[in-house]
Design a protein around this motif. Structure first.
Motif, PDB file in Angstrom:
ATOM      1  N   UNK A 253       0.828  -1.206   0.000  1.00  0.00           N
ATOM      2  CA  UNK A 253       0.000   0.000   0.000  1.00  0.00           C
ATOM      3  C   UNK A 253       0.862   1.255   0.000  1.00  0.00           C
ATOM      4  N   UNK A 254       1.998   1.192   0.692  1.00  0.00           N
ATOM      5  CA  UNK A 254       2.882   2.348   0.786  1.00  0.00           C
ATOM      6  C   UNK A 254       3.825   2.459  -0.405  1.00  0.00           C
ATOM      7  N   UNK A 255       4.217   1.315  -0.950  1.00  0.00           N
ATOM      8  CA  UNK A 255       5.201   1.298  -2.036  1.00  0.00           C
ATOM      9  C   UNK A 255       4.552   0.691  -3.280  1.00  0.00           C
ATOM     10  N   UNK A 256       5.011  -0.493  -3.688  1.00  0.00           N
ATOM     11  CA  UNK A 256       4.388  -1.248  -4.765  1.00  0.00           C
ATOM     12  C   UNK A 256       4.806  -2.699  -4.614  1.00  0.00           C
ATOM     13  N   UNK A 257       4.277  -3.576  -5.460  1.00  0.00           N
ATOM     14  CA  UNK A 257       4.528  -5.005  -5.322  1.00  0.00           C
ATOM     15  C   UNK A 257       6.009  -5.325  -5.517  1.00  0.00           C
ATOM     16  N   UNK A 258       6.634  -4.756  -6.552  1.00  0.00           N
ATOM     17  CA  UNK A 258       8.035  -5.082  -6.839  1.00  0.00           C
ATOM     18  C   UNK A 258       8.957  -4.644  -5.701  1.00  0.00           C
ATOM     19  N   UNK A 259       8.729  -3.475  -5.149  1.00  0.00           N
ATOM     20  CA  UNK A 259       9.555  -3.016  -4.028  1.00  0.00           C
ATOM     21  C   UNK A 259       9.347  -3.887  -2.796  1.00  0.00           C
ATOM     22  N   UNK A 260       8.133  -4.338  -2.586  1.00  0.00           N
ATOM     23  CA  UNK A 260       7.846  -5.249  -1.472  1.00  0.00           C
ATOM     24  C   UNK A 260       8.613  -6.560  -1.639  1.00  0.00           C
ATOM     25  N   UNK A 261       8.659  -7.067  -2.856  1.00  0.00           N
ATOM     26  CA  UNK A 261       9.443  -8.274  -3.121  1.00  0.00           C
ATOM     27  C   UNK A 261      10.934  -8.031  -2.848  1.00  0.00           C
ATOM     28  N   UNK A 262      11.423  -6.841  -3.164  1.00  0.00           N
ATOM     29  CA  UNK A 262      12.827  -6.513  -2.913  1.00  0.00           C
ATOM     30  C   UNK A 262      13.130  -6.515  -1.417  1.00  0.00           C
ATOM     31  N   UNK A 263      12.234  -5.960  -0.619  1.00  0.00           N
ATOM     32  CA  UNK A 263      12.413  -5.953   0.836  1.00  0.00           C
ATOM     33  C   UNK A 263      12.500  -7.386   1.359  1.00  0.00           C
ATOM     34  N   UNK A 264      11.619  -8.252   0.858  1.00  0.00           N
ATOM     35  CA  UNK A 264      11.643  -9.651   1.279  1.00  0.00           C
ATOM     36  C   UNK A 264      12.950 -10.332   0.939  1.00  0.00           C
ATOM     37  N   UNK A 265      13.519 -10.021  -0.219  1.00  0.00           N
ATOM     38  CA  UNK A 265      14.787 -10.633  -0.622  1.00  0.00           C
ATOM     39  C   UNK A 265      15.934 -10.167   0.277  1.00  0.00           C
ATOM     40  N   UNK A 266      15.980  -8.880   0.601  1.00  0.00           N
ATOM     41  CA  UNK A 266      17.053  -8.339   1.448  1.00  0.00           C
ATOM     42  C   UNK A 266      16.992  -8.946   2.852  1.00  0.00           C
TER      43      UNK A 266
END
Length: 434
Positions: free
Chosen positions: A380-393
């Motif tokens: 909701x704050x960012x987007x789906x792709x950025x959320x996936x990036x956070x999960x990877x980190x």
């Protein structure tokens, strides 16, 4: 750390009860792989679920892990086979309601929520009972071989089930496809019913104790075992990062990357092939590079394997790349998972097997509802792709934990521990007896 002497050459497959358990796991897991394709497709493409509803569905699927400590205490206290059978039958009954509701035109996302909770609860009970039962079905020197075979069966089931799921969804639609999963649970229950072991192996309690006290004793036991404690902490951190990604993994492939349900099934099927290789080769890898190195490598590969997903664009070329990356990830994840599970079972006092697994499930699977909620907020704050990036980190964290632990120097499987008493949860209580 002292290592075990050379083990006899007999394998876990020599045990008939273990063969029934192996067949049961293969049947139920293959059916569940069908549902892994069918349920997201049903929610996204037919019920038109929003990103928030997808996050809620993922959250509810992991919520039942909060009862893991209770399930572990029950599995250590009572016969495990009836618990396994009951959980399979409950899952089958819940799944049958989906095509029935679809046929009558009353299927809703709320219905999927309810079924997801039942499936998650059944899985939590099943997993706690299964890990408690396994050491009673095979000799201690056969544990790694047994876990390797279970891992291989899981990989074959995931691969076959994913491909079958894609074909069934294409031929019959996602709602009716889950009937294959329901049938698999019934087959699993029938195989479990055929297991016969001496009653002494069923984990009966030696005294009348409250479940709360059993749970507290189990948690205190796990906290007092440095290697088990560290591995579980690393699993929890990895689980959180993966769950953040998995909340929107299928959604991202189906929408942003334009992947068809059939292609999604093929990608998962290729990943399953990598998982199968990892399960079969886990004992050889551990013998060649060391048990600790095998475990840590599996954790380290996971964040690296997410890079292609974050760079991917629509098209068959990227789909091939994603399938390859998933295969590599699952190869090492399964080799690592088989090794660390065997390590935990080998180090754990037999009286605490169920509660040890329950503690692992609580902090590992228990992190997933929070991760799903976190993913929902992030998108909701960012987007789906950025959320996936956070999960990877986030998946880098468990690698650091293991590198700073005794696991790093572990070469081979340790000897089983001597049975020790654990102080009771309350003063004046009776000490746990071997």
């Amino acid at each position: 750390m002292t290592t075990a002497a050379r083990a006899p050459r007999t394998t876990a497959r020599a045990s008939r009860p273990f063969r029934y358990l192996l067949g049961s796991e293969a049947a139920s897991l293959s059916g569940s792989a069908v549902s892994t394709i069918a349920l997201p497709t049903l929610a996204v493409l037919e019920l038109h679920a929003s990103t928030t509803q997808v996050a809620v569905l993922a959250f509810l699927g992991q919520l039942p892990s909060t009862i893991a400590l209770w399930a572990g205490a029950v599995s250590d206290r009572h016969a495990q086979r009836p618990q396994l059978i009951a959980s399979d039958l409950a899952a089958a009954a819940a799944l049958v309601t989906i095509p029935a509701a679809a046929l009558t035109g009353v299927l809703t996302i709320g219905h999927l929520y309810a079924v997801t909770i039942v499936l998650g609860t059944a899985k939590t009970v099943h997993d706690a009972a299964a890990i408690s039962l396994l050491p009673a079905l095979v000799e201690s020197h056969q544990l790694q071989n047994a876990n390797s075979r279970l891992g291989a069966a899981s990989s074959v089931a995931d691969s076959a089930g994913s491909n079958a799921g894609a074909a069934l969804v294409g031929a019959f639609g996602p709602a009716r496809s889950v009937l294959a999963d329901a049938a698999s649970f019934i087959i699993s229950a029938l195989l479990l019913w055929r297991i016969r072991i001496p009653e002494r192996a069923a984990g009966r309690p030696t005294e009348q104790r409250g479940l709360a006290r059993d749970i507290i004793d189990g948690v205190r036991y796990v906290l007092g075992q440095p290697t088990i404690r560290t591995v579980i902490a690393a699993l929890s951190a990895l689980s959180f990062g993966l769950a953040v990604m998995n909340t929107y993994w299928a959604y991202y492939l189906l929408t942003a990357l334009g992947t068809s349900p059939t292609a999604l099934g093929v990608i998962m099927g290729v990943g399953g092939a990598g998982s199968l290789a990892g399960a079969l080769l886990a004992p050889r890898l551990a013998a060649r590079i060391g048990l600790g190195a095998t475990i840590i490598t599996g954790f380290a590969v996971s964040p690296l394997a997410q890079v292609p997903l974050l760079l991917a664009a629509p098209g068959p070329g990227w789909q091939i790349t994603l399938a390859t990356a998933l295969a590599v990830q699952l190869f090492w994840a399964t080799a690592s998972g088989t090794s660390q599970r065997s390590l935990r079972q080998a180090l754990c006092d037999p009286r605490f097997q169920g509660r040890m697994q329950a503690a692992s499930t609580t902090v590992t699977a228990g992190a997933r509802p929070l991760a799903a909620a976190t993913a929902g907020i992030l998108v909701l704050l960012l987007d789906v792709r950025t959320t996936l990036t956070v999960g990877a980190v986030l998946q880098i964290v468990p690698v650091a934990l293991l590198l700073a632990s005794p696991v790093r120097t572990l070469r081979s499987m340790p000897l089983p521990p001597a049975t020790v008493d654990v102080p009771p949860a309350r003063e004046g209580g009776t000490r746990a007896r071997p």
